[in-house]
Structure formats: structure tokens, C-alpha cells
Motif scaffolding. Structure first.
Motif, PDB file in Angstrom:
ATOM      1  N   UNK A 154       6.632  -0.516   1.585  1.00  0.00           N
ATOM      2  CA  UNK A 154       6.174   0.633   0.795  1.00  0.00           C
ATOM      3  C   UNK A 154       4.651   0.635   0.900  1.00  0.00           C
ATOM      4  N   UNK A 155       4.037   1.819   0.725  1.00  0.00           N
ATOM      5  CA  UNK A 155       2.594   1.947   0.926  1.00  0.00           C
ATOM      6  C   UNK A 155       1.812   1.404  -0.259  1.00  0.00           C
ATOM      7  N   UNK A 156       1.002   0.370  -0.022  1.00  0.00           N
ATOM      8  CA  UNK A 156       0.289  -0.306  -1.112  1.00  0.00           C
ATOM      9  C   UNK A 156      -1.140   0.226  -1.227  1.00  0.00           C
ATOM     10  N   UNK A 157      -1.621   0.560  -2.441  1.00  0.00           N
ATOM     11  CA  UNK A 157      -3.006   0.975  -2.603  1.00  0.00           C
ATOM     12  C   UNK A 157      -3.987  -0.138  -2.208  1.00  0.00           C
ATOM     13  N   UNK A 158      -3.639  -1.357  -2.568  1.00  0.00           N
ATOM     14  CA  UNK A 158      -4.451  -2.528  -2.189  1.00  0.00           C
ATOM     15  C   UNK A 158      -3.496  -3.675  -1.837  1.00  0.00           C
ATOM     16  N   UNK A 159      -4.026  -4.689  -1.178  1.00  0.00           N
ATOM     17  CA  UNK A 159      -3.183  -5.852  -0.851  1.00  0.00           C
ATOM     18  C   UNK A 159      -3.147  -6.775  -2.061  1.00  0.00           C
ATOM     19  N   UNK A 160      -1.978  -7.003  -2.668  1.00  0.00           N
ATOM     20  CA  UNK A 160      -1.936  -7.904  -3.826  1.00  0.00           C
ATOM     21  C   UNK A 160      -2.277  -9.348  -3.421  1.00  0.00           C
ATOM     22  N   UNK A 161      -3.254  -9.934  -4.144  1.00  0.00           N
ATOM     23  CA  UNK A 161      -3.629 -11.328  -3.861  1.00  0.00           C
ATOM     24  C   UNK A 161      -2.430 -12.262  -3.963  1.00  0.00           C
ATOM     25  N   UNK A 162      -1.520 -11.941  -4.913  1.00  0.00           N
ATOM     26  CA  UNK A 162      -0.357 -12.821  -5.108  1.00  0.00           C
ATOM     27  C   UNK A 162       0.448 -12.970  -3.826  1.00  0.00           C
ATOM     28  N   UNK A 163       0.502 -11.888  -3.035  1.00  0.00           N
ATOM     29  CA  UNK A 163       1.271 -11.971  -1.777  1.00  0.00           C
ATOM     30  C   UNK A 163       0.541 -12.853  -0.763  1.00  0.00           C
ATOM     31  N   UNK A 164      -0.790 -12.677  -0.679  1.00  0.00           N
ATOM     32  CA  UNK A 164      -1.557 -13.489   0.266  1.00  0.00           C
ATOM     33  C   UNK A 164      -1.419 -14.978  -0.064  1.00  0.00           C
TER      34      UNK A 164
END
Ligand code: SAH
Length: 219
Positions: A154-164
Motif C-alpha cells: 500500500x502507498x505509504x506517506x513516509x517509511x515507518x521507522x518500525x519497519x526499518x
């Protein structure tokens, strides 16, 4: 749930179409050739299952275009046994393609109705290497982290730090479309505990990556 000769023929033509459009990863093409995409469609649209297009799956969501599935899957570079987190189960099709590539798949969906349907379908089709979860994927799936690969559909506004931070290091890969109306595909490699290398690639259009969950009885 049948997979006829006609379906198989249409699937072979879809694979050739993807090849012409520049998908060259043979493992990904084989996985798309193996998964009966029509079974992930609603009856009304089943006729269109082997066109290279996105289609509605209910709850205002879509099954991604095969080109997009192939593009993201190739960027993930899945190896047999990789633990892969998918965010946005939707129809379950992308999860099935990842399983066909040899991944141990964890897939999470924020809409309960879609989660329930995909979970049943994937289990009926015998995908024992896919585990479905109902929840908000912006938080990732901390209980099962770290992951070798994470894919957001899905299109994310920003990259969530939690995923990184839920990527294995070094070498974990996150593939995520970033942007509001159109999205640029990012491939982010975790190079150490505190460093990531980010590459912005082609543009796509996805349904939005939203926070929170939707229960069946809230609709
Ligand atoms: N991979 C899917 C594509 C589905 S479209 C397929 O193969 O069919 C994207 C999906 O992401 C939608 O079902 C949407 O409900 C879901 N989604 C959006 N934001 C989410 C979030 N924060 N957590 C989990 N799922 C999310």
C-alpha cells in the motif's frame, strides 16, 4: 476451485507479457506462472484475472497489477527459507507468490473482512508456509521480527521507522512504495544496526497505507 487448461494458457501469456515489459527474474516469472490468480478474484471479475491490471477485491481495495507484483517480488530477491513480512494481505495473491518463491510468509491486513477471506483461501489452497495476521502493519510484526525481507503493498506517506528496525542486519531488504497520490518504489537495505541504504526507483499507484484497523462490524 478449478485451474483449467484455459486458465493455464492465459497465465502463460501473462508471463510472456511481463517478460516483454522488462521482468527478467526467472524465479518470479515461474512463481507467477504457478499461482492461479483467478482464484484470488471475486466472481464478477474472474474473467479478467490474467490481464495485467489491478482489480477490485471488495472493501475499496484492489489486487495489485501483476507487473507490480513481479516488480516488487524481484526487488525482494527472495531466497528459499527467507522470513518475509508482507503488509497489506488484500486478496492473498502476493503472499501466495512469495510462498511459491520459497519464503516463510507473515502477512498482515488491517481490514478484518479481507484478513478472514484471505486466510481461509490460502489455507484451502494448501499454503502452509503463509501465516495471516489481523492488525496495523505500520507497526510491523514485532513478535516475529527480525525479517529477512519486508514488502509493503500500500502507498505509504513516509517509511515507518518500525519497519526499518524489524529488518535483519546486515542485508535485510524493505520494498515500499512511498508518496501520497503517486508513489516511488523504494528498496531499502539495512547495512548495519544503525545504517540503511535507500534507492528510489520507478513510480506506481497504490491504495493508501492507513493506520489502525477496521473490524467487520464497524462497516
Ligand atoms: N498484496 C495485496 C494487495 C492489496 S491492496 C494482494 O496481493 O491482493 C493493499 C492492502 O493493504 C489493502 O487490503 C489494505 O486494506 C491494506 N492496508 C493498508 N494499510 C495497512 C496497514 N497499516 N496494515 C495492514 N494492511 C494495510
Amino acid at each position: 476451485m478449478t485451474d483449467s487448461y484455459r486458465d493455464k494458457g492465459r497465465r502463460r501469456r501473462l508471463v510472456e507479457d511481463l517478460r516483454k515489459k522488462g521482468i527478467s527474474d526467472e524465479a518470479v516469472l515461474a512463481a507467477i506462472g504457478a499461482i492461479p490468480r483467478h482464484l484470488f478474484f471475486q466472481k464478477d471479475f474472474e474473467e479478467h484475472a490474467y490481464e495485467d491490471k489491478a482489480f477490485p477485491i471488495g472493501n475499496e481495495q484492489t489486487i495489485s497489477q501483476p507487473y507490480t507484483v513481479a516488480y516488487q517480488s524481484a526487488l525482494l530477491n527472495v531466497k528459499t527459507g527467507d522470513r518475509v513480512l508482507e503488509i497489506g494481505t488484500g486478496s492473498g495473491y502476493q503472499a501466495a507468490v512469495l510462498a511459491a518463491l520459497g519464503a516463510q510468509v507473515y502477512t498482515i491486513e488491517r481490514q478484518e473482512a479481507l484478513y478472514l477471506r484471505a486466510q481461509k483461501l490460502l489455507s484451502d489452497l494448501g499454503f502452509v508456509s503463509v501465516r495471516c495476521f489481523f492488525g496495523d502493519g505500520t507497526k510491523g510484526l514485532p513478535l516475529f521480527a527480525p525479517f529477512d525481507k519486508i514488502i509493503v503493498t500500500a502507498g505509504a506517506p513516509v517509511v515507518p521507522d518500525k519497519l526499518k528496525l524489524q529488518l535483519r542486519h546486515p542485508g535485510g531488504i524493505l520494498v515500499i512504495p512511498v508518496g501520497d497520490t503517486v508513489q516511488r518504489m523504494f528498496r531499502i537495505v539495512r547495512t548495519s544496526a544503525e545504517t540503511w541504504q535507500e534507492d528510489g526507483l520507478d513510480t506506481f499507484r497504490f491504495v493508501p497505507f492507513l493506520e489502525g484497523t477496521v473490524r467487520n462490524d464497524e462497516r
